[in-house]
Design an enzyme around this catalytic site. Structure first.
Site, PDB file in Angstrom:
ATOM      1  N   ASP A  36       0.787  -1.028  -0.084  1.00 30.40           N
ATOM      2  CA  ASP A  36      -0.127   0.015   0.120  1.00 30.40           C
ATOM      3  C   ASP A  36       0.771   1.239  -0.081  1.00 30.40           C
ATOM      4  O   ASP A  36       0.805   2.251  -0.800  1.00 30.40           O
ATOM      5  CB  ASP A  36      -0.907  -0.133   1.145  1.00 30.40           C
ATOM      6  CG  ASP A  36      -1.970  -1.118   1.032  1.00 30.40           C
ATOM      7  OD1 ASP A  36      -2.430  -1.576   0.103  1.00 30.40           O
ATOM      8  OD2 ASP A  36      -2.406  -1.536   2.476  1.00 30.40           O
ATOM      9  N   ARG A  87      -0.581   0.712  16.676  1.00 33.24           N
ATOM     10  CA  ARG A  87      -0.922   1.932  15.804  1.00 33.24           C
ATOM     11  C   ARG A  87      -0.802   3.277  16.695  1.00 33.24           C
ATOM     12  O   ARG A  87      -0.299   4.051  16.118  1.00 33.24           O
ATOM     13  CB  ARG A  87      -2.187   1.676  15.399  1.00 33.24           C
ATOM     14  CG  ARG A  87      -2.370   0.565  14.361  1.00 33.24           C
ATOM     15  CD  ARG A  87      -1.371   0.927  13.298  1.00 33.24           C
ATOM     16  NE  ARG A  87      -1.432  -0.346  12.180  1.00 33.24           N
ATOM     17  CZ  ARG A  87      -0.442  -0.872  11.855  1.00 33.24           C
ATOM     18  NH1 ARG A  87       0.632  -0.865  12.395  1.00 33.24           N
ATOM     19  NH2 ARG A  87      -0.557  -2.029  10.977  1.00 33.24           N
ATOM     20  N   SER A  89      -2.026 -10.202   3.303  1.00 39.35           N
ATOM     21  CA  SER A  89      -1.732  -9.094   3.826  1.00 39.35           C
ATOM     22  C   SER A  89      -1.306  -9.172   5.111  1.00 39.35           C
ATOM     23  O   SER A  89      -2.189 -10.021   6.214  1.00 39.35           O
ATOM     24  CB  SER A  89      -3.262  -8.317   4.019  1.00 39.35           C
ATOM     25  OG  SER A  89      -3.113  -7.219   4.804  1.00 39.35           O
ATOM     26  N   ASP A 128      -7.406  -0.287  11.009  1.00 33.16           N
ATOM     27  CA  ASP A 128      -6.381   0.745  11.255  1.00 33.16           C
ATOM     28  C   ASP A 128      -6.609   2.110  10.683  1.00 33.16           C
ATOM     29  O   ASP A 128      -5.965   3.094  11.249  1.00 33.16           O
ATOM     30  CB  ASP A 128      -5.109   0.020  10.524  1.00 33.16           C
ATOM     31  CG  ASP A 128      -4.441  -0.849  11.184  1.00 33.16           C
ATOM     32  OD1 ASP A 128      -4.554  -1.265  12.345  1.00 33.16           O
ATOM     33  OD2 ASP A 128      -3.590  -1.703  10.908  1.00 33.16           O
TER      34      ASP A 128
END
Length: 409
Positions: free
Chosen positions: A18, A98, A179, A127
């Site tokens: 990404d 995160r 992923s 996320d």
């Protein structure tokens, strides 16, 4: 957000599929803006190799690689262990990571005078919320660019095509593009054959598991490990004091070798859908288990039972991007208070994916063998229980007599 005003963008950069294609996409779609990449090192090891060269070659003006591993463990993961926070058995590996990454990105964006922050999270995932809420906590007025909510790319296949067309080097292929999210605490796998819950994960396929082996491939003899805790914080393994990073790395090694910490679940995402994920958390599973065992002898019943309710709430807050909130802060303060006596040693037997209790000791143990014994003792008068039962059962007795008097069934 007026695109004409976006001259400098700070990108949350992992070097994965990404974010690799986002650099050229930003320059194409935001006036050839300057892109500053920021990568938070939370222990993803080899994934950081060549990251600087790759970012610059694909158009970034510079890259920050911030070592957040110690902070990640000490300020986010370990409080979660102390709480016993689990989200549907998931040990929150991505959810813990995160907040510190997003916090540092926001700090750098402010210092760099950036016009916006960009992330590569999809519009289907958790996320995007975790990053953006954390950014709002530290840079509340900063515009946020989320390409997955803007561009025409619809799939990972199209992402790979875009990367190939723009000469963006990738470490994956069309056949291996699970992923994944990796850090020192865990590794997650999603996508491909895992999207169908009817498919068993390919645990024994070479290259699928990265942090350990499947239980079938684990040794035929058990491994014993002893973890020492001070006020709920792990500080030593097998008598050797270690800092947070070394300790988790050691337990990852032991747990991985014995097939510990594999989890295959269909979880309820924050955005409303169910999603299937396979997780590897070898050291984390050991720490959660050991801490749970230690609390069985160091916490009184009422505190332990109430703390379980609080743990569930903290897990939901963490998973749902609410780390930087007053409620999370208050819960963590409560948890810290409960950990004053959670000091001691726990020995576990690791065997083919199983963690078996072997020993638990604490100077603050509430377990009294003289009271609990089935043999003769001098401290417990068993006759006292008759009066207790009569009083405890009085409401049941009164209710039963009322039913009989009124011929109620």
């Amino acid at each position: 957000m007026n695109k004409e005003n976006i001259k400098k963008v700070v990108l949350a950069y992992s070097g994965g599929l990404d974010t690799s294609i986002i650099i050229p996409w930003l320059k194409e779609n935001y006036n050839n803006c300057e892109v500053i990449a920021v990568s938070g090192n939370v222990g993803q090891a080899s994934e950081l190799e060549g990251l600087e060269e790759k970012a610059i070659k694909t158009g970034a003006s510079k890259i920050y690689i911030e070592d957040l591993t110690k902070e990640f463990l000490e300020e986010y993961v370990f409080p979660g262990i102390q709480a016993g926070a689990k989200y549907e058995d998931y040990l929150l590996g991505t959810a813990y990571a995160r907040p510190p990454i997003a916090k540092r990105i926001a700090e750098i964006a402010i210092a760099e005078g950036a016009d916006a922050i960009c992330h590569g999270c999809t519009g289907k995932g958790n996320d995007q919320v975790r990053f953006e809420l954390a950014i709002k906590a530290f840079a509340p007025d900063m515009p946020i660019i989320a390409p997955w909510r803007e561009w025409d790319i619809k799939s990972r296949e199209e992402e790979i095509e875009y990367a190939e067309a723009h000469n963006v080097p990738l470490k994956i292929s069309r056949e291996t593009n699970y992923s994944k999210d990796k850090n020192i605490w865990h590794l997650s796998h999603e996508g491909l054959d895992l999207e169908d819950p009817a498919n068993e994960p390919l645990y024994n396929k070479e290259g699928f598991l990265e942090m350990g082996v499947s239980p079938e491939m684990a040794p035929d003899v058990p491994t014993y490990v002893t973890i020492h805790f001070e006020k709920g914080v792990p500080t030593a393994v097998d008598g050797v004091e270690m800092d947070a990073v070394a300790l988790v790395e050691k337990l990852n090694e032991l747990g991985g070798a014995n097939g510990i910490g594999l989890l295959d679940i269909v979880e309820n995402r924050l955005v409303g859908m169910k999603c299937r994920g396979v997780y590897e958390t070898p050291g984390g599973a050991i720490l959660y288990k050991a801490h749970e065992v230690l609390e069985t002898i160091t916490l009184d019943k009422e505190t332990a039972h109430y703390k379980a309710i609080v743990a569930q709430k903290l897990a939901e807050l963490t998973y749902n991007a609410q780390w930087y909130t007053p409620l999370t802060e208050a819960i963590l303060a409560f948890v810290k208070e409960t950990q004053k006596t959670v000091t001691g040693d726990v020995k576990l037997k690791l065997y083919k994916g199983n963690m078996i209790n072997a020993s638990v000791t604490s100077p603050f143990s509430l377990y009294d063998p003289e009271i609990a014994t089935f043999d003769e003792d001098n401290v417990y008068n068993q006759a006292d229980s008759a009066g207790f039962i009569n009083l405890y059962g009085l409401p049941i007795k009164v209710y039963a007599k009322m039913k009989a008097k009124n011929n109620l069934k």
